[in-house]
Design an enzyme around this catalytic site. Structure first.
Site, PDB file in Angstrom:
ATOM      1  N   CYS A   1       0.788  -1.097   0.021  1.00  0.00           N
ATOM      2  CA  CYS A   1      -0.005   0.006  -0.070  1.00  0.00           C
ATOM      3  C   CYS A   1       0.876   1.208   0.147  1.00  0.00           C
ATOM      4  CB  CYS A   1      -0.886   0.091   1.127  1.00  0.00           C
ATOM      5  SG  CYS A   1      -0.354   0.252   2.845  1.00  0.00           S
TER       6      CYS A   1
ATOM      7  N   ARG B   1      -3.247  -0.825   5.491  1.00  0.00           N
ATOM      8  CA  ARG B   1      -4.089  -1.584   4.712  1.00  0.00           C
ATOM      9  C   ARG B   1      -3.017  -2.887   4.435  1.00  0.00           C
ATOM     10  NH1 ARG B   1      -5.472   2.185  -0.433  1.00  0.00           N
ATOM     11  NH2 ARG B   1      -3.317   3.229   0.453  1.00  0.00           N
TER      12      ARG B   1
END
Length: 206
Positions: free
Chosen positions: A10, A16
Site C-alpha cells: 500500500c 492496509r
C-alpha cells in the site's frame, strides 16, 4: 525455506498492507509453505501500524506488535511470487519498478474477484499433474492471470481498490476493512486449495 512468497503493498505500510499481511498469514497458517510480507510505496522504514489499524488487528485476533513499515524497493518485488497491491495506483507503481512482474501483480480485490471465476474442477485439473507445492501455487496464479480478459472486466475499475482510511476516522477504517478482509480471505481460500493433495478430493472454494 518457504516455497512461495507473497508481498502486499500500500502507501505507508501502516494500515492496509499490514492488515492484509496479518489476515493472509492467519488464514494460510503454513509458515513452511508461505512467506508473507508487506511494504509501502512511500513508507517510513520502521513506522508502526496506526493505533486504529492495530486495534482492528487485535479485534480480529491478530498481533500487530511486530510490524514495522518498509519502503518498497525492487528486491522485495523481485523475490515475490505473488504481489497484492491495495489499489490500482500501487499496482502501477510496482510494475513500473519491475515490469517483468506484471503477470503476478494484482490488486487484492482484483485477485479475489478473478479467483471467484475459477471452478474447483479447474483448480484440480491445474494442480493434479504437478508434484510440488510451489509448482501448484505458481500454476494457480497463472490460472488467475488468464481471467484478466473480457470475462474478468468490471464496470467500475475503482471497485478493485481498497479505500485508504488514513486520518479519515473510524467510519472509513470500517469501510476499508469491509473491502479488504473478504478479499484477503477469498484469496487465501484459493491459495490453500493449491496446497492440498488433489487425489483426496480436497475442496476449499464454494
Amino acid at each position: 525455506m518457504p516455497d512461495f512468497s507473497i508481498l502486499t503493498v500500500c502507501s505507508g505500510n501502516i494500515i492496509r498492507s499490514p492488515l492484509t499481511e496479518l489476515i493472509l498469514r492467519s488464514e494460510l497458517d503454513r509458515s513452511d509453505v508461505f512467506s508473507i510480507s508487506s511494504a509501502g510505496t512511500f513508507a517510513g522504514d520502521g513506522d508502526l501500524m496506526t493505533p486504529e489499524a492495530a486495534e482492528i488487528a487485535l479485534a480480529l485476533g491478530l498481533d500487530p506488535s511486530a510490524h514495522r513499515a518498509r519502503y518498497l524497493v525492487e528486491p522485495y518485488i523481485e523475490s515475490a511470487d505473488l504481489i497484492l497491491a491495495l489499489s490500482r495506483a500501487h499496482r502501477r507503481e510496482i510494475v513500473q519498478l519491475v515490469p517483468r512482474k506484471v503477470n503476478v501483480t494484482f490488486t487484492l480485490r482484483e485477485f479475489a474477484r478473478l479467483a471467484a471465476l475459477i471452478s474447483d474442477d479447474e483448480v484440480t485439473r491445474t494442480i493434479e499433474p504437478l508434484s510440488t507445492t510451489r509448482e501448484r501455487l505458481v500454476a494457480i496464479v497463472k490460472l488467475v492471470t488468464t481471467r484478466r480478459g473480457a470475462a474478468g472486466q468490471i464496470e467500475i475499475p475503482a471497485d478493485d481498490d481498497v479505500v485508504d482510511p488514513y486520518r479519515r476516522g473510524a467510519e472509513m477504517y470500517s469501510e476499508s476493512l469491509s473491502q479488504l478482509s473478504p478479499a484477503a480471505s477469498d484469496s487465501a481460500k484459493l491459495l490453500r486449495q493449491a496446497t492440498k493433495n488433489p487425489s483426496i478430493g480436497a475442496r476449499i472454494l464454494h
